[in-house]
Motif scaffolding. Structure first.
Motif, mmCIF file in Angstrom:
data_model
loop_
_atom_site.group_PDB
_atom_site.id
_atom_site.type_symbol
_atom_site.label_atom_id
_atom_site.label_comp_id
_atom_site.label_asym_id
_atom_site.label_seq_id
_atom_site.Cartn_x
_atom_site.Cartn_y
_atom_site.Cartn_z
ATOM 1 N N GLU A 90 0.916 -1.655 -0.043
ATOM 2 C CA GLU A 90 -0.200 -0.170 0.000
ATOM 3 C C GLU A 90 0.631 1.430 0.407
ATOM 4 O OE1 GLU A 90 -3.630 2.292 2.608
ATOM 5 O OE2 GLU A 90 -2.564 0.231 3.282
ATOM 6 N N ASP A 91 2.179 1.179 0.484
ATOM 7 C CA ASP A 91 2.785 2.596 1.068
ATOM 8 C C ASP A 91 3.267 2.555 -1.241
ATOM 9 O OD1 ASP A 91 3.128 3.213 3.111
ATOM 10 O OD2 ASP A 91 4.802 1.041 3.807
ATOM 11 N N VAL A 92 4.306 1.839 -1.692
ATOM 12 C CA VAL A 92 4.220 1.711 -2.672
ATOM 13 C C VAL A 92 3.343 2.185 -3.240
ATOM 14 C CG1 VAL A 92 5.583 0.479 -4.369
ATOM 15 C CG2 VAL A 92 6.122 -0.056 -2.159
ATOM 16 N N ALA A 93 2.057 1.948 -3.492
ATOM 17 C CA ALA A 93 1.068 2.393 -4.086
ATOM 18 C C ALA A 93 0.984 3.718 -4.235
ATOM 19 C CB ALA A 93 -0.148 1.557 -4.143
ATOM 20 N N GLY A 94 0.680 4.617 -2.896
ATOM 21 C CA GLY A 94 0.758 5.805 -2.536
ATOM 22 C C GLY A 94 1.471 6.569 -3.048
ATOM 23 N N MET A 95 3.607 5.664 -3.206
ATOM 24 C CA MET A 95 4.307 6.651 -3.284
ATOM 25 C C MET A 95 3.961 6.865 -5.239
ATOM 26 S SD MET A 95 7.435 5.424 -0.951
ATOM 27 C CE MET A 95 7.545 4.176 -0.708
ATOM 28 N N ARG A 96 3.744 5.903 -5.618
ATOM 29 C CA ARG A 96 3.750 5.358 -7.666
ATOM 30 C C ARG A 96 2.767 6.286 -7.886
ATOM 31 N NH1 ARG A 96 3.477 0.734 -7.910
ATOM 32 N NH2 ARG A 96 6.220 0.540 -8.704
ATOM 33 N N ALA A 97 1.650 6.698 -6.927
ATOM 34 C CA ALA A 97 0.739 7.677 -7.256
ATOM 35 C C ALA A 97 1.342 8.994 -7.304
ATOM 36 C CB ALA A 97 -0.770 6.994 -6.589
ATOM 37 N N ALA A 98 1.700 9.420 -6.416
ATOM 38 C CA ALA A 98 2.037 11.192 -6.062
ATOM 39 C C ALA A 98 3.057 11.593 -6.984
ATOM 40 C CB ALA A 98 3.159 11.332 -4.331
ATOM 41 N N LEU A 99 4.218 9.898 -7.636
ATOM 42 C CA LEU A 99 4.163 10.487 -8.749
ATOM 43 C C LEU A 99 4.091 10.910 -10.038
ATOM 44 C CD1 LEU A 99 8.086 8.285 -8.574
ATOM 45 C CD2 LEU A 99 7.429 10.653 -7.955
ATOM 46 N N ALA A 100 2.999 10.135 -10.445
ATOM 47 C CA ALA A 100 2.321 9.794 -11.305
ATOM 48 C C ALA A 100 1.553 11.427 -11.785
ATOM 49 C CB ALA A 100 0.710 9.042 -11.021
ATOM 50 N N ARG A 101 1.428 11.880 -9.944
ATOM 51 C CA ARG A 101 0.596 13.337 -10.502
ATOM 52 C C ARG A 101 1.553 14.078 -10.284
ATOM 53 N NH1 ARG A 101 -2.099 11.273 -5.830
ATOM 54 N NH2 ARG A 101 -0.108 12.095 -4.225
ATOM 55 N N ARG A 102 3.225 13.941 -9.846
ATOM 56 C CA ARG A 102 4.311 15.120 -9.720
ATOM 57 C C ARG A 102 4.404 14.809 -11.348
ATOM 58 N NH1 ARG A 102 9.803 14.509 -9.818
ATOM 59 N NH2 ARG A 102 10.521 15.770 -8.514
ATOM 60 N N GLU A 103 5.065 13.671 -12.037
ATOM 61 C CA GLU A 103 4.648 13.786 -13.741
ATOM 62 C C GLU A 103 4.008 14.802 -14.767
ATOM 63 O OE1 GLU A 103 5.990 10.633 -17.457
ATOM 64 O OE2 GLU A 103 5.819 10.172 -15.060
ATOM 65 N N GLU A 104 2.459 14.761 -14.262
ATOM 66 C CA GLU A 104 1.325 15.147 -14.822
ATOM 67 C C GLU A 104 1.600 16.664 -14.190
ATOM 68 O OE1 GLU A 104 -3.524 15.424 -15.014
ATOM 69 O OE2 GLU A 104 -1.900 13.837 -13.807
ATOM 70 N N ALA A 105 2.107 17.076 -13.327
ATOM 71 C CA ALA A 105 1.980 18.606 -13.339
ATOM 72 C C ALA A 105 3.703 19.222 -13.800
ATOM 73 C CB ALA A 105 2.154 18.775 -11.794
ATOM 74 N N ALA A 106 4.386 18.012 -13.502
ATOM 75 C CA ALA A 106 5.716 18.846 -14.538
ATOM 76 C C ALA A 106 5.036 18.856 -16.373
ATOM 77 C CB ALA A 106 6.793 17.706 -14.270
ATOM 78 N N ARG A 107 4.800 18.240 -16.751
ATOM 79 C CA ARG A 107 4.073 18.410 -18.127
ATOM 80 C C ARG A 107 3.560 18.808 -18.693
ATOM 81 N NH1 ARG A 107 3.856 12.290 -18.097
ATOM 82 N NH2 ARG A 107 1.186 12.607 -17.566
ATOM 83 N N ALA A 108 2.231 20.248 -17.625
ATOM 84 C CA ALA A 108 1.298 20.821 -17.968
ATOM 85 C C ALA A 108 2.562 22.216 -17.829
ATOM 86 C CB ALA A 108 0.217 20.414 -16.833
#
Length: 220
Positions: free
Chosen positions: A116-134
């Motif tokens: 569950e910890d790993v899934a939460g970190m992965r989701a945060a990184l996905a949001r981070r990458e999306e924000a960087a692209r935008a």
């Protein structure tokens, strides 16, 4: 005697409101009930409730927005004191403190993380990458800090997580201060996640150090 009685009522209201805030009934960022509703639920006068709210605003647990209402800004005074101290700290002082917290968090997270910890970190990184692209610096800063908070949570050490959360706003400010440099492509956070997922404590510590070194160079 009436003044003593009124003071006691105000103190009782303060303690009850503080208990509700600390207990999570009103999380940080949420609006507390209106003065009249609080007075009714506490069985006290609106005057006593108003004074209690004023005291907690002064203590930094609440903030009043003109024409809107009163919102929770912190769950206890210790976090308020830390936040006020961080407001006066130099950027490099914060980096130095993070070297202590981040390296311990990374090592413990690699040893103790759950799926569950790993899934939460992965989701945060996905949001981070999306924000960087935008090109969304605020969204990027929020996601970046959320990722590091999740690393601290994955260490499963409540004190460490609380200390890190107390630095949350200062961390957001430090990321935002980098402006466009913060949004440049960088794989180090993904590398940190892989090291934690692989339970590689030494690599997790090394990558965390590299992340902070990069941020320090960007501030120079």
């Amino acid at each position: 005697m009436r003044n003593v009685a009124r003071t006691s009522l105000v103190d009782a209201a303060i303690e009850e409101l503080r208990r509700e805030i600390a207990g999570g009934a009103w999380p940080v960022g949420t609006k507390i009930p209106s003065e009249s509703r609080l007075a009714e639920s506490l069985g006290m006068s609106r005057l006593s409730v108003r004074e209690a709210v004023r005291v907690l605003v002064h203590a930094g647990l609440l903030t009043t927005r003109q024409g809107d209402g009163t919102y929770v800004t912190a769950t206890d005074e210790s976090r308020v004191a830390l936040r006020r101290r961080l407001d006066t700290a130099a950027a490099m002082e914060i980096i130095d403190v993070r070297r202590g917290l981040d390296l311990v968090a990374a090592r413990l997270a690699a040893a103790r993380r759950t799926g569950e910890d790993v899934a939460g970190m992965r989701a945060a990184l996905a949001r981070r990458e999306e924000a960087a692209r935008a090109g969304d610096l605020d969204g990027f800063a929020d996601a970046d800090v959320d990722f590091h908070l999740r690393v601290a949570d994955a260490a499963h050490n409540d004190l460490l997580a609380d200390l890190y959360r107390g630095m949350g706003e200062a961390l957001r400010d430090s990321v935002r201060s980098l402006e466009e440099a913060a949004l440049e492509p960088d794989s180090s956070h993904e590398e940190l996640l892989r090291a934690i997922e692989d339970a590689d404590q030494a690599r997790a510590v090394a990558v965390s150090m590299a992340i902070l070194d990069r941020q320090e160079r960007s501030m120079a």
